[in-house]
Design an enzyme around this catalytic site. Sequence first.
Site, PDB file in Angstrom:
ATOM      1  N   GLU A 160       0.819  -1.230   0.000  1.00 58.21           N
ATOM      2  CA  GLU A 160       0.000   0.000   0.000  1.00 58.21           C
ATOM      3  C   GLU A 160       0.846   1.271   0.000  1.00 58.21           C
ATOM      4  OE1 GLU A 160      -2.690  -0.530   3.325  1.00 58.21           O
ATOM      5  OE2 GLU A 160      -3.651  -2.257   2.389  1.00 58.21           O
ATOM      6  N   ASN A 201       2.290  -4.738  -3.475  1.00 56.67           N
ATOM      7  CA  ASN A 201       0.939  -5.200  -3.129  1.00 56.67           C
ATOM      8  C   ASN A 201       0.081  -4.002  -2.723  1.00 56.67           C
ATOM      9  OD1 ASN A 201      -0.769  -7.582  -2.643  1.00 56.67           O
ATOM     10  ND2 ASN A 201      -0.744  -6.955  -0.489  1.00 56.67           N
ATOM     11  N   HIS A 237     -10.003  -6.501  -2.467  1.00 61.15           N
ATOM     12  CA  HIS A 237     -11.086  -6.260  -1.492  1.00 61.15           C
ATOM     13  C   HIS A 237     -12.210  -5.524  -2.224  1.00 61.15           C
ATOM     14  CE1 HIS A 237      -8.774  -7.682   1.889  1.00 61.15           C
ATOM     15  NE2 HIS A 237      -7.774  -6.874   1.585  1.00 61.15           N
ATOM     16  N   GLU A 266      -5.660 -10.965  -1.568  1.00 66.75           N
ATOM     17  CA  GLU A 266      -6.514 -10.831  -0.370  1.00 66.75           C
ATOM     18  C   GLU A 266      -7.988 -10.739  -0.757  1.00 66.75           C
ATOM     19  OE1 GLU A 266      -5.246  -7.553   2.115  1.00 66.75           O
ATOM     20  OE2 GLU A 266      -3.130  -7.976   1.799  1.00 66.75           O
ATOM     21  N   ASP A 268     -11.749 -10.642  -1.066  1.00 60.35           N
ATOM     22  CA  ASP A 268     -13.046 -10.836  -0.415  1.00 60.35           C
ATOM     23  C   ASP A 268     -14.035  -9.873  -1.065  1.00 60.35           C
ATOM     24  OD1 ASP A 268     -12.266  -8.469   0.941  1.00 60.35           O
ATOM     25  OD2 ASP A 268     -12.063  -9.458   2.880  1.00 60.35           O
TER      26      ASP A 268
HETATM   27  C1  XIL Z   1      -6.185  -6.951   8.238  1.00 60.67           C
HETATM   28  C2  XIL Z   1      -6.494  -8.205   9.062  1.00 60.67           C
HETATM   29  O1  XIL Z   1      -7.378  -9.011   8.322  1.00 60.67           O
HETATM   30  C3  XIL Z   1      -7.095  -7.822  10.396  1.00 60.67           C
HETATM   31  O2  XIL Z   1      -7.231  -8.975  11.230  1.00 60.67           O
HETATM   32  C4  XIL Z   1      -6.221  -6.782  11.100  1.00 60.67           C
HETATM   33  O3  XIL Z   1      -6.854  -6.363  12.291  1.00 60.67           O
HETATM   34  C5  XIL Z   1      -5.973  -5.591  10.197  1.00 60.67           C
HETATM   35  O4  XIL Z   1      -5.409  -6.042   8.976  1.00 60.67           O
HETATM   36  N1  XIL Z   1      -4.897  -4.979   3.687  1.00 60.67           N
HETATM   37  C6  XIL Z   1      -3.863  -5.783   4.121  1.00 60.67           C
HETATM   38  C7  XIL Z   1      -4.094  -6.732   5.228  1.00 60.67           C
HETATM   39  O5  XIL Z   1      -2.797  -5.771   3.495  1.00 60.67           O
HETATM   40  O6  XIL Z   1      -2.931  -6.952   5.994  1.00 60.67           O
HETATM   41  C8  XIL Z   1      -5.225  -6.295   6.133  1.00 60.67           C
HETATM   42  O7  XIL Z   1      -5.472  -7.331   7.088  1.00 60.67           O
HETATM   43  C9  XIL Z   1      -6.454  -5.996   5.308  1.00 60.67           C
HETATM   44  C10 XIL Z   1      -6.189  -4.883   4.336  1.00 60.67           C
END
Ligand code: XIL
Length: 349
Positions: A160, A201, A237, A266, A268
């Site tokens: 990020e 990422n 996401h 990641e 979802d």
């Molecule tokens: C999130 C986890 O899922 C949570 O459990 C934690 O409290 C905060 O981080 N982007 C990322 C991940 O790169 O590391 C994050 O994970 C979600 C957003």
Amino acid sequence: MATRRNVLAVVALALATVVSGAAPAVAGADTDTLRAAARGSGVRIGTAVDMSALASDADYRAIVASQFDSVTAENVMKWEAIEPERGRYDWAAADRLVDFARANGQVVRGHTLVWHNQNPAWLTEDAFTPAELRQILRDHIKTQVRHFKGRVYQWDVVNEVFNDDGTLRDTIWLRALGPGYIADAFRWAHEADPKAKLYLNDYNNEGVNAKSDAYYALAKQLRSQGVPIHGYGMQGHLGVQYGFPGTVFDNVRRFDALGVQTAFTEVDVRMILPVDPTKEQAQAYGFSTLLQACLLARHCVSYTVWGFTDRYSWVPGVFEGQGSATPYTESLQPKPAYQAIRNTFLLAR
Ligand code: XIL
């Protein structure tokens, strides 16, 4: 052996199947799990793992082991967990995940070495000089990557680092070290494990937009300078209420052309609660559309969901009024999204 070529021909069918939920039959193959469906596709199917759930919940543990062939630590490889005090490293939880993966024939994606979140207080609250910060960053990256050498096959080196408008994010690293900290981070990680694949990422970088343009330009520049960057990670996401980016394959394809690997890291797909069948169907489409882009690409190597069950998903705690973002319900029943992921893999065979 499945090829990527036959994927194009089946996309229309995939969409129809995703919507209808019917599973195509593949004679003689064990395709009951996502892991089996993904076999031969060239794309690994991964999940983020919550280490307390892995320890306490046997049903959770069984699904991680049977459905996935790649795992990512949801939290325990982040800086605050790995180096809670300066120079004192705590590997215990992360090592447990690596051991679990080995026992189950899985690979491990490392997440993450440099980020602006989930850093220990000693790092963010103490006022270090730029020279000290550079030393701290170098030591942290080298120590962590060396510890997992040969056991973690990909690292999210920087997470990020861009804003959505394509400018570099204001972080302690940018302020103290300037934009060159990114190239340095990749060089240090590479020195510590020359075989690991090293990734950029981010989120909101799946389609073609200002942020992914910035990543494309950065990847191109780093490659031309000989900096060891190998991959581009798209978190994925998504939310059904926003619709889905329409240019994901175009984006992935330009990284293909650069010779840079891609991965969905990641995924979802959240929704505004309550759940209804229309939202669940849109969600299935969201999961499938990212996977299709990955299967169509030449160098997309993995597709990871950010938790597979609503029982432990991060979404409700962070996005008020939203949830149901994963492929399994809280009671571990597979949703249409699960069938969509499986069918999309099967249709690419
Ligand atoms: C999130 C986890 O899922 C949570 O459990 C934690 O409290 C905060 O981080 N982007 C990322 C991940 O790169 O590391 C994050 O994970 C979600 C957003």
